[in-house]
Design a protein around this motif. Structure first.
Motif, PDB file in Angstrom:
ATOM      1  N   SER A   1       0.847  -1.191   0.000  1.00  0.00           N
ATOM      2  CA  SER A   1       0.000   0.000   0.000  1.00  0.00           C
ATOM      3  C   SER A   1       0.876   1.231   0.000  1.00  0.00           C
ATOM      4  O   SER A   1       1.975   1.228   0.542  1.00  0.00           O
ATOM      5  CB  SER A   1      -0.899  -0.009   1.240  1.00  0.00           C
ATOM      6  N   ALA A   2       0.374   2.307  -0.591  1.00  0.00           N
ATOM      7  CA  ALA A   2       1.132   3.555  -0.571  1.00  0.00           C
ATOM      8  C   ALA A   2       1.037   4.225   0.794  1.00  0.00           C
ATOM      9  O   ALA A   2       1.842   5.076   1.128  1.00  0.00           O
ATOM     10  CB  ALA A   2       0.621   4.503  -1.656  1.00  0.00           C
TER      11      ALA A   2
ATOM     12  N   LEU B   1      -2.513   1.812   6.351  1.00  0.00           N
ATOM     13  CA  LEU B   1      -3.771   1.202   5.910  1.00  0.00           C
ATOM     14  C   LEU B   1      -3.686   0.844   4.433  1.00  0.00           C
ATOM     15  O   LEU B   1      -2.829   1.354   3.706  1.00  0.00           O
ATOM     16  CB  LEU B   1      -4.962   2.130   6.201  1.00  0.00           C
TER      17      LEU B   1
ATOM     18  N   ARG C   1      -4.892   1.454  -4.968  1.00  0.00           N
ATOM     19  CA  ARG C   1      -4.160   1.888  -6.163  1.00  0.00           C
ATOM     20  C   ARG C   1      -3.897   0.712  -7.084  1.00  0.00           C
ATOM     21  O   ARG C   1      -3.669  -0.410  -6.648  1.00  0.00           O
ATOM     22  CB  ARG C   1      -2.826   2.520  -5.749  1.00  0.00           C
TER      23      ARG C   1
ATOM     24  N   ALA D   1      -3.871  -2.659  10.703  1.00  0.00           N
ATOM     25  CA  ALA D   1      -5.051  -3.338  11.250  1.00  0.00           C
ATOM     26  C   ALA D   1      -5.708  -4.214  10.190  1.00  0.00           C
ATOM     27  O   ALA D   1      -6.306  -5.241  10.501  1.00  0.00           O
ATOM     28  CB  ALA D   1      -6.042  -2.304  11.766  1.00  0.00           C
TER      29      ALA D   1
ATOM     30  N   THR E   1      -7.063  -8.306  17.022  1.00  0.00           N
ATOM     31  CA  THR E   1      -6.978  -6.970  16.447  1.00  0.00           C
ATOM     32  C   THR E   1      -5.610  -6.397  16.783  1.00  0.00           C
ATOM     33  O   THR E   1      -4.933  -6.862  17.683  1.00  0.00           O
ATOM     34  CB  THR E   1      -8.058  -6.039  17.029  1.00  0.00           C
TER      35      THR E   1
ATOM     36  N   GLN F   1      -4.977   0.547  15.588  1.00  0.00           N
ATOM     37  CA  GLN F   1      -5.188   1.316  14.364  1.00  0.00           C
ATOM     38  C   GLN F   1      -4.407   2.611  14.453  1.00  0.00           C
ATOM     39  O   GLN F   1      -4.674   3.451  15.306  1.00  0.00           O
ATOM     40  CB  GLN F   1      -6.681   1.606  14.190  1.00  0.00           C
TER      41      GLN F   1
ATOM     42  N   ARG G   1     -14.767  -5.048   5.210  1.00  0.00           N
ATOM     43  CA  ARG G   1     -13.751  -4.433   6.047  1.00  0.00           C
ATOM     44  C   ARG G   1     -14.388  -3.801   7.284  1.00  0.00           C
ATOM     45  O   ARG G   1     -13.760  -3.588   8.299  1.00  0.00           O
ATOM     46  CB  ARG G   1     -13.012  -3.373   5.239  1.00  0.00           C
TER      47      ARG G   1
ATOM     48  N   LEU H   1     -13.294  -4.997  15.969  1.00  0.00           N
ATOM     49  CA  LEU H   1     -12.111  -4.356  15.392  1.00  0.00           C
ATOM     50  C   LEU H   1     -12.035  -2.927  15.880  1.00  0.00           C
ATOM     51  O   LEU H   1     -13.022  -2.228  15.948  1.00  0.00           O
ATOM     52  CB  LEU H   1     -12.240  -4.313  13.863  1.00  0.00           C
ATOM     53  N   ARG H   2     -10.825  -2.542  16.172  1.00  0.00           N
ATOM     54  CA  ARG H   2     -10.666  -1.154  16.578  1.00  0.00           C
ATOM     55  C   ARG H   2     -10.327  -0.266  15.388  1.00  0.00           C
ATOM     56  O   ARG H   2      -9.950   0.867  15.556  1.00  0.00           O
ATOM     57  CB  ARG H   2      -9.575  -1.066  17.653  1.00  0.00           C
ATOM     58  N   ASP H   3     -10.458  -0.804  14.221  1.00  0.00           N
ATOM     59  CA  ASP H   3     -10.013   0.023  13.086  1.00  0.00           C
ATOM     60  C   ASP H   3     -11.172   0.549  12.251  1.00  0.00           C
ATOM     61  O   ASP H   3     -11.082   0.664  11.051  1.00  0.00           O
ATOM     62  CB  ASP H   3      -9.026  -0.733  12.217  1.00  0.00           C
TER      63      ASP H   3
ATOM     64  N   SER I   1     -11.998   3.337  11.939  1.00  0.00           N
ATOM     65  CA  SER I   1     -11.615   4.604  11.309  1.00  0.00           C
ATOM     66  C   SER I   1     -11.056   4.401   9.905  1.00  0.00           C
ATOM     67  O   SER I   1     -11.011   5.324   9.120  1.00  0.00           O
ATOM     68  CB  SER I   1     -10.566   5.289  12.171  1.00  0.00           C
ATOM     69  N   VAL I   2     -10.675   3.161   9.613  1.00  0.00           N
ATOM     70  CA  VAL I   2     -10.010   2.915   8.333  1.00  0.00           C
ATOM     71  C   VAL I   2     -10.818   3.415   7.158  1.00  0.00           C
ATOM     72  O   VAL I   2     -10.328   4.088   6.273  1.00  0.00           O
ATOM     73  CB  VAL I   2      -9.747   1.400   8.156  1.00  0.00           C
TER      74      VAL I   2
ATOM     75  N   GLN J   1     -10.778   7.127   6.175  1.00  0.00           N
ATOM     76  CA  GLN J   1      -9.565   7.860   5.865  1.00  0.00           C
ATOM     77  C   GLN J   1      -9.196   7.724   4.407  1.00  0.00           C
ATOM     78  O   GLN J   1      -9.160   6.640   3.867  1.00  0.00           O
ATOM     79  CB  GLN J   1      -8.416   7.331   6.732  1.00  0.00           C
ATOM     80  N   SER J   2      -8.926   8.814   3.814  1.00  0.00           N
ATOM     81  CA  SER J   2      -8.492   8.724   2.431  1.00  0.00           C
ATOM     82  C   SER J   2      -6.999   8.409   2.430  1.00  0.00           C
ATOM     83  O   SER J   2      -6.265   8.761   3.343  1.00  0.00           O
ATOM     84  CB  SER J   2      -8.751  10.049   1.730  1.00  0.00           C
ATOM     85  N   VAL J   3      -6.603   7.747   1.386  1.00  0.00           N
ATOM     86  CA  VAL J   3      -5.200   7.379   1.297  1.00  0.00           C
ATOM     87  C   VAL J   3      -4.416   8.562   0.744  1.00  0.00           C
ATOM     88  O   VAL J   3      -4.780   9.139  -0.271  1.00  0.00           O
ATOM     89  CB  VAL J   3      -5.060   6.174   0.352  1.00  0.00           C
ATOM     90  N   ARG J   4      -3.392   8.881   1.433  1.00  0.00           N
ATOM     91  CA  ARG J   4      -2.602  10.005   0.941  1.00  0.00           C
ATOM     92  C   ARG J   4      -1.671   9.552  -0.161  1.00  0.00           C
ATOM     93  O   ARG J   4      -1.088   8.483  -0.096  1.00  0.00           O
ATOM     94  CB  ARG J   4      -1.768  10.592   2.082  1.00  0.00           C
ATOM     95  N   ASP J   5      -1.541  10.371  -1.150  1.00  0.00           N
ATOM     96  CA  ASP J   5      -0.678   9.997  -2.259  1.00  0.00           C
ATOM     97  C   ASP J   5       0.780  10.060  -1.877  1.00  0.00           C
ATOM     98  O   ASP J   5       1.602   9.322  -2.364  1.00  0.00           O
ATOM     99  CB  ASP J   5      -0.905  10.951  -3.444  1.00  0.00           C
ATOM    100  N   GLN J   6       1.082  10.993  -1.040  1.00  0.00           N
ATOM    101  CA  GLN J   6       2.495  11.171  -0.735  1.00  0.00           C
ATOM    102  C   GLN J   6       2.728  11.104   0.758  1.00  0.00           C
ATOM    103  O   GLN J   6       2.822  12.106   1.441  1.00  0.00           O
ATOM    104  CB  GLN J   6       2.994  12.495  -1.284  1.00  0.00           C
ATOM    105  N   PRO J   7       2.804   9.908   1.247  1.00  0.00           N
ATOM    106  CA  PRO J   7       2.977   9.751   2.684  1.00  0.00           C
ATOM    107  C   PRO J   7       4.361  10.189   3.104  1.00  0.00           C
ATOM    108  O   PRO J   7       5.274  10.311   2.289  1.00  0.00           O
ATOM    109  CB  PRO J   7       2.811   8.252   2.876  1.00  0.00           C
ATOM    110  N   LEU J   8       4.479  10.360   4.367  1.00  0.00           N
ATOM    111  CA  LEU J   8       5.738  10.858   4.895  1.00  0.00           C
ATOM    112  C   LEU J   8       6.851   9.842   4.777  1.00  0.00           C
ATOM    113  O   LEU J   8       7.985  10.153   4.486  1.00  0.00           O
ATOM    114  CB  LEU J   8       5.521  11.214   6.375  1.00  0.00           C
TER     115      LEU J   8
ATOM    116  N   GLN K   1       6.649   3.592   2.134  1.00  0.00           N
ATOM    117  CA  GLN K   1       5.549   2.709   2.475  1.00  0.00           C
ATOM    118  C   GLN K   1       5.940   1.246   2.560  1.00  0.00           C
ATOM    119  O   GLN K   1       5.210   0.439   3.078  1.00  0.00           O
ATOM    120  CB  GLN K   1       4.441   2.871   1.444  1.00  0.00           C
TER     121      GLN K   1
END
Ligand SMILES: Cc1cc2nc3c(=O)[nH]c(=O)nc-3n(C[C@H](O)[C@H](O)[C@H](O)COP(=O)(O)O)c2cc1C
Lengths: 423, 500
Positions: free
Chosen positions: A83-84, A88, A92, A157, A167, A170, B468, B477-479, B481-482, B485-492, B495
């Motif tokens: 994943s990028a 999470l 893509r 997660a 789990t 997250q 999911r 599941l504690r996630d 929030s997944v 969230q949008s996936v960022r194109d340019q993560p810090l 990856q």
């Protein structure tokens, strides 16, 4: 923290003298992943994007690395699709997605090679420690002593949903802005990971050397006094033992981990034989090595008994012609639609410039480097045919393998089983 | 009968990692763990055009009277790892690994077999076995968690789930099209399975290899095991030492296939067998006798008896009669052995009866009951016997277990195989490249609704719900929030890397 780093301090002095103050050789590992570490590398000319999950492609890469007398290659892996995003999954379709099991891949390459160390990555969060231990032990048998293992926690997660048994935390967007922040919620997973490695090492020790006696006179195949229950009781699981796999050529295969923050430095201090870190310059390298040393101190590791080798990771784009590698990377960034971002420093330049940088950073006390080729096979070939001869000319890199085991390459001793009676 | 009308003899071989089937005391016996042993045997049987090389699984060393059992060969490598190495030094030979459906999870097992199938160019097979015992469970996070009655329901669901994972990529999903910039088709690898034993969802990492699904093998004799084989397996291993029992088993299993809409040819029955070959029948008989006495030493004979009797019998003479004392139900005596599930008292009763009828000593009895089908004789005699067995519905072929590692099949391959080839019942050369080709099996079974590339089943399965968002089995599941969230194109950070 990212971007192109030129050579900051080209001393230019013959490094046989300056680069090896104590005469210790420089160690080089190569990190193999997909079509290379640039997300657009698979679209480069010379890439073999349709073959990234097939044996022949990897056999060619590892043959090339062995030709370059590299200490070991690592194989990335995970129990989820790439994943990028760090924390999470994404949807893509324009980057390399799909992978094969790295332990099996490494085992497949074992009979096709003779000297190079083979270090697959495995997950340690959703897996069974017993299965992991016998898989890596088997790789050591299959490679006659060239196995390593890179245990990796599973921080996504979404991976947990592939197993449906537990789990995991997250991570949020805020967490992933900083290495220390990321590692905070993952502390428990690192602690469990350290237990997995410890259980594996005990299983590797559970057959002493010479346990197989084949004593026809008494009818005994085994000396049962040399095969031990480990009775491992951790906070997260227990393993009775012994291993089903007899003691391996290296005794204990080599454990390698990558670390960016205090928690993983402690994991390395507890668990690893080699730690790869991600500094961005020479002062940063010294600072990280000091942090690693503190972690070693805190965990009480005896580094005389159990040396910890330190490597620095770098992403490398290499071309002979000055400026060419930087232009190549810029072109890849354009194809990808974004500038390459990485945890590791990104180097573009010539093999000679990289050699300067490696020797400069190494003077802080590093044992070696794990180079991540930006594009495969191009940057691997540039390492083996450009960088390696350059380092050899400077007298800091081997001109032939002097041993046949991975521990041997790194000058690390073969451990005695902890269960062997003294004397 | 013209040669073309004869049934082909399917041949496989196993390198045994445990039990008293290997004469380790023979000077020609080499390591059972060194990779060179595996390579040598695999290359030998590939020269003999065998269908596949098979490795068993055992996840705990056996114990006797509370200590590691020390009389037999013990110690083996992890089988899929060895077979991946062998894939590099063989070209056609099928590679079969036993992996139990109890102490594993489908995602990982499906991934490992897809990997082996890719690395070998379509030669992978999976022997799906079950386990339940707490003894083995002590090596695993989950412990001995599975009631014996559930082991085949878990195995069946495990296999179903694995098939769903293999089918989560359809043929055209791996595009790697540099020109368009499309590496995968959207949603490649997406899956969701919700059942009694597994409730999992996400993205599977590995497009399947040339066979789509590995060949599925079953080995086990119980009614539930036979049913599982009839519904799901393509090869079944069995263990008989008499042809009449083998024929009964053969008929019984083949009869069960119709119920599942399968033809008798869809499941091959391969008993395990030994072959002892010498210049003459007499020499072979003498050698076979010698081997069986090597395999069952006096100590081994007593240990086997103790395992059934559940009590110390070290005072008994292995060359004397069976004890007339009754067994005790103490499981302590031999752990990690699946043979005595009928119960001690019943097994002891049968053994005593057999010993009385045939006037066996303890050691002779143990040799008899431990034996597998053995072909003994000159190359011609052995070839004739194997051919006859297969032509008369005793089996579709055999899994040969050499009594010497690694050279134990040299004579068979060099002297018996050519005769089988002359008889027209064994291939002169491989005609295909995948194990399915060698076994004459059709393409992997596909679940109903799979329409081939471009028509993936996953679309139907996933329309109903976005999995999911579902809670995991045990805890929520504690996630959650997944999904927001949008996936960022340019993560810090890069990856591909996670610390450690
Ligand atoms: C020829 C043969 C080979 C077997 N190989 C294995 C093996 O490698 N590993 C294992 O755990 N069980 C093995 N088994 C045992 C059974 O597969 C397993 O115990 C199964 O659960 C027994 O099922 P049943 O109750 O249907 O007989 C084998 C059995 C047979 C007959």
């Amino acid at each position: 923290m990212t971007g192109t780093t030129g050579v900051t301090d080209p001393k230019g002095a013959p490094a046989a003298a300056t680069g090896t103050p104590d005469g210790a050789p420089l160690h080089l590992a190569v990190a193999l992943d997909g079509a290379g570490w640039h997300p657009a590398a698979w679209r480069e000319e010379g890439a073999r994007p349709g073959e990234l999950l097939d044996a022949a492609y990897w056999a060619d890469l590892v043959a090339e690395a062995e030709h370059g007398l590299i200490d070991f290659v690592t194989f990335e892996d995970a129990l989820g699709l790439q994943s990028a995003a760090f924390h999470l999954p994404d949807d893509r379709t324009d980057q390399v997605r799909g992978s094969i099991d790295a332990v099996l891949l490494a085992a497949h390459l074992a009979p096709l090679t003779t000297h190079i160390g083979l270090v697959p990555t495995t997950n340690v969060t959703h897996t069974e420690p017993f299965h992991l231990a016998i898989g890596i032990a088997t790789l050591d048998h299959a490679s006659k002593g060239r196995a390593g293992w890179r245990p990796q926690i599973s921080s996504r997660a979404s991976d947990a949903a592939h197993f449906g048994r537990r789990t995991t935390p997250q991570l949020t967007e805020d967490d992933v802005t900083d290495s220390e922040l990321i590692s905070q919620p993952l502390r428990a997973l690192f602690a469990e990971g350290a237990e997995v490695v410890e259980a594996a090492r005990q299983l590797w020790d559970s057959w002493e050397d010479g346990a197989e006696i084949r004593d026809a006179a008494t009818g005994r195949f085994l000396d049962r006094d040399k095969v031990h229950h480990i009775d491992f009781q951790g906070a997260n699981f227990s393993v009775k033992g012994p291993s089903i796999t007899p003691r391996t050529p290296q005794g204990q295969p080599l454990v390698v981990s990558l670390a960016h923050a205090t928690t993983p430095y402690e994991f390395a201090a507890l668990s690893s034989d080699v730690v790869a870190v991600t500094p961005h310059d020479r002062p940063g390298t010294a600072a990280i090595l000091a942090q690693v040393a503190e972690a070693v101190e805190r965990t009480g590791r005896d580094v005389v008994e159990r040396p910890l080798r330190t490597f620095a990771d770098l992403i490398v784009f290499l071309d002979d012609e000055p400026g060419s590698a930087a232009r190549r990377k810029a072109r890849l960034d354009e194809v990808a639609g974004a500038e390459l971002a990485s945890d590791a420093e990104i180097f573009t330049g010539t093999p000679a410039e990289l050699a300067d940088l490696l020797l400069d950073w190494r003077s802080t006390g590093l044992d070696g480097f794990r180079l991540r080729p930006g594009a495969l096979p191009h940057d691997l070939t540039a390492i083996t045919r450009g960088l390696v001869p350059e380092l050899q000319r400077r007298g800091v890199f081997r001109t032939e393998y002097a041993s046949t085991t991975l521990r041997g390459h790194l000058g690390l001793p073969r451990p005695t089983s902890r269960y062997a009676k003294a004397g | 009968m013209p040669a073309t009308a004869k049934k082909q003899v399917h041949l496989a071989a196993q390198l045994p990692g445990i039990h008293n089937v290997t004469v380790w005391s023979d000077p020609r016996s080499e390591s059972q763990i060194a990779i060179d042993s595996f390579i040598r045997l695999a290359q030998t049987i590939e020269r003999g055009k065998f269908d596949f090389f098979f490795l068993a699984e055992g996840l705990r060393l056996r114990e006797h009277k509370g200590q590691v059992y020390d009389l037999d060969i013990a110690g083996r490598p992890e089988n899929l790892t060895v077979l991946s190495a062998l894939a590099a030094v063989t070209t056609h030979l099928g590679l079969a690994a036993t992996v139990n459906a109890t102490f594993n999870e489908p995602y990982e097992v499906a991934r490992r077999f897809a990997t082996l199938d890719r690395l070998s160019g379509g030669r992978a097979a999976w022997n799906v076995v079950t386990s339940y015992d707490a003894f083995t469970g002590e090596n695993f996070r989950r412990g001995g968690f599975l009631p014996e009655a559930d082991r085949y329901t878990r195995a069946a669901e495990f296999l179903t789930t694995a098939r769903e994972l293999w089918d989560s990529w359809s043929g055209g999903d791996l595009k790697a099209d540099a020109a368009t910039g499309e590496f995968t088709a959207p949603g490649a690898g997406r899956f969701a399975h919700r059942g009694q034993h597994f409730d999992i969802s996400g993205r599977f990492t590995t497009p399947p290899g040339p066979q789509g699904h590995p060949v599925i093998i079953q080995s086990g004799e119980s009614d539930a095991g036979r049913e599982f084989a009839a519904s799901d397996a393509e090869v079944i291993f069995s263990k008989h030492n008499r042809i009449d029992a083998a024929r009964d088993f053969y008929r019984d299993v083949k009869r069960r296939l119709a119920k599942y809409g399968r033809s008798p040819d869809d499941l091959l029955i391969l008993p395990t067998a030994n072959a002892v070959v010498a210049d003459t029948d007499e020499e072979a008989a003498a050698y076979a006798e010698e081997i069986s006495r090597e395999l069952v030493s006096p100590q081994t004979a007593i240990a086997h008896l103790e395992a059934v009797w559940g009590r110390d019998l070290s005072a008994y003479d292995p060359d004397g009669p069976l004890p007339d004392i009754e067994p005790e139900d103490d499981a302590h005596f031999l752990k990690g052995h699946s043979v005595f599930r009928k119960g001690r008292a019943e097994t002891a009763r049968q053994w005593r009866k057999l010993a009385e009828e045939r006037n066996f000593s303890i050691r002779e009895l143990v040799i008899e009951v431990g034996g597998r089908q053995t072909f003994v004789g000159s190359p011609q005699t052995v070839a004739d016997a194997i051919d006859d067995y297969v032509q008369t519905e005793g089996a579709d072929g055999f899994v040969l277990v050499p009594h010497l590692t690694p050279g134990g099949l040299d004579d068979f391959v060099d002297r018996v195989v050519p005769i089988l080839q002359e008889k027209g019942v064994h291939r002169d050369d491989y005609t295909g490249t995948t194990l399915r080709d060698h076994l004459g099996l059709s393409a992997a079974p596909r679940p109903a609704g799979w329409g081939g590339p471009g028509q993936p089943l996953r679309d139907e399965r996933l329309r109903a719900e976005s999995v999911r968002d579902r809670p995991a089995r045990d805890q929520p599941l504690r996630d959650q929030s997944v999904r927001d969230q949008s996936v960022r194109d340019q993560p810090l950070r890069d990856q591909k890397e996670t610390s450690a």
